[in-house]
Design a protein around this motif. Structure first.
Motif, PDB file in Angstrom:
ATOM      1  N   PHE A 152      33.175  49.876   9.540  1.00 48.01           N
ATOM      2  CA  PHE A 152      32.436  50.754   8.719  1.00 48.01           C
ATOM      3  C   PHE A 152      31.861  51.432   7.994  1.00 48.01           C
ATOM      4  N   PRO A 153      30.333  50.680   7.655  1.00 49.07           N
ATOM      5  CA  PRO A 153      30.129  50.833   6.205  1.00 49.07           C
ATOM      6  C   PRO A 153      30.284  52.400   5.949  1.00 49.07           C
ATOM      7  N   GLY A 154      30.211  53.460   4.681  1.00 48.53           N
ATOM      8  CA  GLY A 154      30.338  54.036   4.309  1.00 48.53           C
ATOM      9  C   GLY A 154      31.899  54.901   3.857  1.00 48.53           C
ATOM     10  N   THR A 155      32.368  54.465   4.720  1.00 43.63           N
ATOM     11  CA  THR A 155      33.909  54.462   4.320  1.00 43.63           C
ATOM     12  C   THR A 155      34.416  54.222   3.190  1.00 43.63           C
ATOM     13  N   MET A 156      35.051  55.104   2.521  1.00 44.31           N
ATOM     14  CA  MET A 156      35.986  54.819   1.251  1.00 44.31           C
ATOM     15  C   MET A 156      37.623  55.195   1.014  1.00 44.31           C
ATOM     16  N   THR A 157      38.108  54.611   0.436  1.00 49.79           N
ATOM     17  CA  THR A 157      39.615  54.529   0.739  1.00 49.79           C
ATOM     18  C   THR A 157      40.144  54.445  -0.812  1.00 49.79           C
ATOM     19  N   LEU A 158      42.004  55.408  -0.602  1.00 48.15           N
ATOM     20  CA  LEU A 158      42.938  55.082  -1.594  1.00 48.15           C
ATOM     21  C   LEU A 158      44.052  54.506  -1.167  1.00 48.15           C
ATOM     22  N   ARG A 159      44.809  53.660  -1.771  1.00 43.74           N
ATOM     23  CA  ARG A 159      46.162  53.251  -1.610  1.00 43.74           C
ATOM     24  C   ARG A 159      46.776  54.792  -1.436  1.00 43.74           C
ATOM     25  N   PRO A 160      47.648  54.524  -0.386  1.00 43.09           N
ATOM     26  CA  PRO A 160      48.937  55.390  -0.935  1.00 43.09           C
ATOM     27  C   PRO A 160      49.759  55.879  -2.078  1.00 43.09           C
ATOM     28  N   SER A 161      49.933  54.677  -3.173  1.00 49.87           N
ATOM     29  CA  SER A 161      50.468  54.825  -4.252  1.00 49.87           C
ATOM     30  C   SER A 161      49.423  55.355  -5.264  1.00 49.87           C
ATOM     31  N   THR A 162      47.610  55.312  -4.461  1.00 51.40           N
ATOM     32  CA  THR A 162      47.051  56.020  -5.643  1.00 51.40           C
ATOM     33  C   THR A 162      46.977  57.172  -5.831  1.00 51.40           C
ATOM     34  N   MET A 163      46.796  57.673  -4.323  1.00 55.46           N
ATOM     35  CA  MET A 163      46.562  58.766  -3.827  1.00 55.46           C
ATOM     36  C   MET A 163      48.036  59.866  -4.356  1.00 55.46           C
ATOM     37  N   ILE A 164      49.063  59.253  -3.912  1.00 50.75           N
ATOM     38  CA  ILE A 164      50.649  60.084  -4.419  1.00 50.75           C
ATOM     39  C   ILE A 164      50.244  60.487  -6.103  1.00 50.75           C
ATOM     40  N   ALA A 165      49.527  59.449  -6.903  1.00 51.40           N
ATOM     41  CA  ALA A 165      49.798  59.263  -8.211  1.00 51.40           C
ATOM     42  C   ALA A 165      49.032  60.993  -8.560  1.00 51.40           C
ATOM     43  N   ALA A 166      47.629  59.894  -7.926  1.00 53.48           N
ATOM     44  CA  ALA A 166      46.365  61.715  -8.120  1.00 53.48           C
ATOM     45  C   ALA A 166      47.307  63.288  -7.901  1.00 53.48           C
ATOM     46  N   LEU A 167      47.228  63.493  -6.398  1.00 56.87           N
ATOM     47  CA  LEU A 167      47.970  64.708  -5.962  1.00 56.87           C
ATOM     48  C   LEU A 167      49.327  65.121  -6.591  1.00 56.87           C
ATOM     49  N   HIS A 168      50.129  63.957  -7.432  1.00 62.86           N
ATOM     50  CA  HIS A 168      51.392  64.448  -8.508  1.00 62.86           C
ATOM     51  C   HIS A 168      50.642  64.507  -9.669  1.00 62.86           C
ATOM     52  N   ASP A 169      49.303  64.537 -10.535  1.00 61.02           N
ATOM     53  CA  ASP A 169      48.438  65.531 -11.231  1.00 61.02           C
ATOM     54  C   ASP A 169      47.931  65.935 -11.224  1.00 61.02           C
ATOM     55  N   ASN A 220      52.778  63.892   1.734  1.00 64.50           N
ATOM     56  CA  ASN A 220      54.151  64.125   1.855  1.00 64.50           C
ATOM     57  C   ASN A 220      55.236  63.587   0.837  1.00 64.50           C
ATOM     58  N   ALA A 221      54.373  62.357   0.743  1.00 64.14           N
ATOM     59  CA  ALA A 221      55.195  61.671  -0.351  1.00 64.14           C
ATOM     60  C   ALA A 221      54.776  62.244  -1.501  1.00 64.14           C
ATOM     61  N   ALA A 222      53.965  62.552  -2.218  1.00 61.40           N
ATOM     62  CA  ALA A 222      53.702  63.233  -2.888  1.00 61.40           C
ATOM     63  C   ALA A 222      54.365  64.528  -3.074  1.00 61.40           C
ATOM     64  N   PHE A 223      54.864  65.073  -2.142  1.00 60.92           N
ATOM     65  CA  PHE A 223      55.703  65.888  -2.797  1.00 60.92           C
ATOM     66  C   PHE A 223      56.508  65.972  -2.716  1.00 60.92           C
ATOM     67  N   SER A 224      57.334  65.013  -2.511  1.00 60.58           N
ATOM     68  CA  SER A 224      58.498  64.434  -2.668  1.00 60.58           C
ATOM     69  C   SER A 224      58.240  63.989  -4.161  1.00 60.58           C
ATOM     70  N   GLU A 225      57.750  62.846  -4.793  1.00 58.93           N
ATOM     71  CA  GLU A 225      57.548  62.849  -6.283  1.00 58.93           C
ATOM     72  C   GLU A 225      57.175  63.770  -7.000  1.00 58.93           C
ATOM     73  N   ILE A 226      57.047  65.104  -6.656  1.00 64.52           N
ATOM     74  CA  ILE A 226      57.020  66.258  -7.348  1.00 64.52           C
ATOM     75  C   ILE A 226      58.136  66.930  -7.741  1.00 64.52           C
ATOM     76  N   ALA A 285      60.914  65.711  -7.032  1.00 67.58           N
ATOM     77  CA  ALA A 285      61.872  65.011  -8.148  1.00 67.58           C
ATOM     78  C   ALA A 285      61.619  64.746  -9.165  1.00 67.58           C
ATOM     79  N   ASP A 286      60.678  65.173 -10.019  1.00 65.95           N
ATOM     80  CA  ASP A 286      60.246  65.463 -11.661  1.00 65.95           C
ATOM     81  C   ASP A 286      61.290  66.715 -11.761  1.00 65.95           C
ATOM     82  N   ARG A 287      61.310  67.568 -10.898  1.00 65.13           N
ATOM     83  CA  ARG A 287      62.299  68.946 -11.356  1.00 65.13           C
ATOM     84  C   ARG A 287      63.665  68.652 -11.251  1.00 65.13           C
TER      85      ARG A 287
END
Length: 248
Positions: free
Chosen positions: A74-91, A118-124, A126-128
């Motif tokens: 559907f025109p207008g939709t934008m998305t991130l890949r899960p890996s991209t979103m995880i990296a962005a949330l981490h930062d 929730n996967a991004a939370f796990s990455e965060i 894991a840093d600690r």
């Protein structure tokens, strides 16, 4: 209090009295023939601002593009890949933690984001866990809540819309956006009145099964008045749940 409308000295003063922040998070995706493409970002943003006005907490910038690959037909939709979103949330969280924030509450408007957040939370975390100097770092905690999941909001939707609520382009989310943006109210006949339901995989599969974008919903039931009630109910739930999170 909004981060984007504050100065750095104001944020420094805020951190002296609170280490928490609420971040609205949603998506940019189609919402049927009458739903706004920004619905999933608009809803948590509007509710978070209402709750902030009541409780005085800090609201960060809205994370407004999420996991929406299945809507790309559907025109207008934008998305991130899960890996991209995880990296962005981490930062995002790492940036806030750098300044002393210890409680980051993600206030979500899109169910498709949940597993990736929730996967991004796990990455965060894991840093600690993996850091040799963890004992010298602040105990950052993250929380995810969907704006519609507070019991009074769910009760309202069940009573008002019943089986016509559905799961995408719902009358409740459309109502919230109409209350927030009355100049953007749309009207179109729905056929069928209640959309079909089912499973899907990619964008092509989704569009073939749900040709107008809706899943199980009848957004013609939406009213701006309902939107005002839903915002008030969800804002009250956010204030209460965020308070508990700060104390955890």
């Amino acid at each position: 209090m909004l981060l984007h409308l504050s100065t750095w000295p104001e944020i420094e003063d805020y951190l002296a009295r609170s280490r928490g922040i609420v971040i609205p998070i949603g998506s940019t995706e189609q919402h049927g023939p009458t739903g706004l493409i920004g619905t999933d970002a608009i809803c948590p943003e509007v509710i978070a601002r209402r709750a902030s006005d009541e409780a005085g907490f800090l609201v960060g910038p809205t994370f407004n593009v999420g996991i929406a690959q299945h809507h790309l037909g559907f025109p207008g939709t934008m998305t991130l890949r899960p890996s991209t979103m995880i990296a962005a949330l981490h930062d995002w969280v790492a940036s806030l933690a750098r300044h002393g924030f210890e409680r980051v509450y993600f206030f979500n408007g899109h169910g498709g984001n949940v597993s990736t957040i929730n996967a991004a939370f796990s990455e965060i975390y894991a840093d600690r866990s993996l850091s040799a100097d963890a004992s010298n770092r602040g105990p950052v905690k993250c929380r995810l809540a969907n704006w519609w999941d507070y019991a009074p909001v769910m009760d309202f939707c069940r009573a008002k819309y019943g089986a016509s609520h559905g799961s995408h382009a719902t009358p409740s989310e459309v109502a919230v956006t109409w209350f927030a943006h009355p100049d953007a109210i749309k009207s179109r006949e729905m056929s069928p009145r209640i959309a079909p339901t089912g499973r899907f995989t990619d964008a092509e599969d989704y569009r073939s099964k749900f040709p107008d974008g809706r899943i199980g919903s009848d957004p013609t039931l939406a009213t701006a008045e309902d939107g005002g009630e839903l915002i008030a109910l969800s804002a009250r739930g956010l204030v209460e749940d965020y308070g508990r999170f700060l104390a955890s």
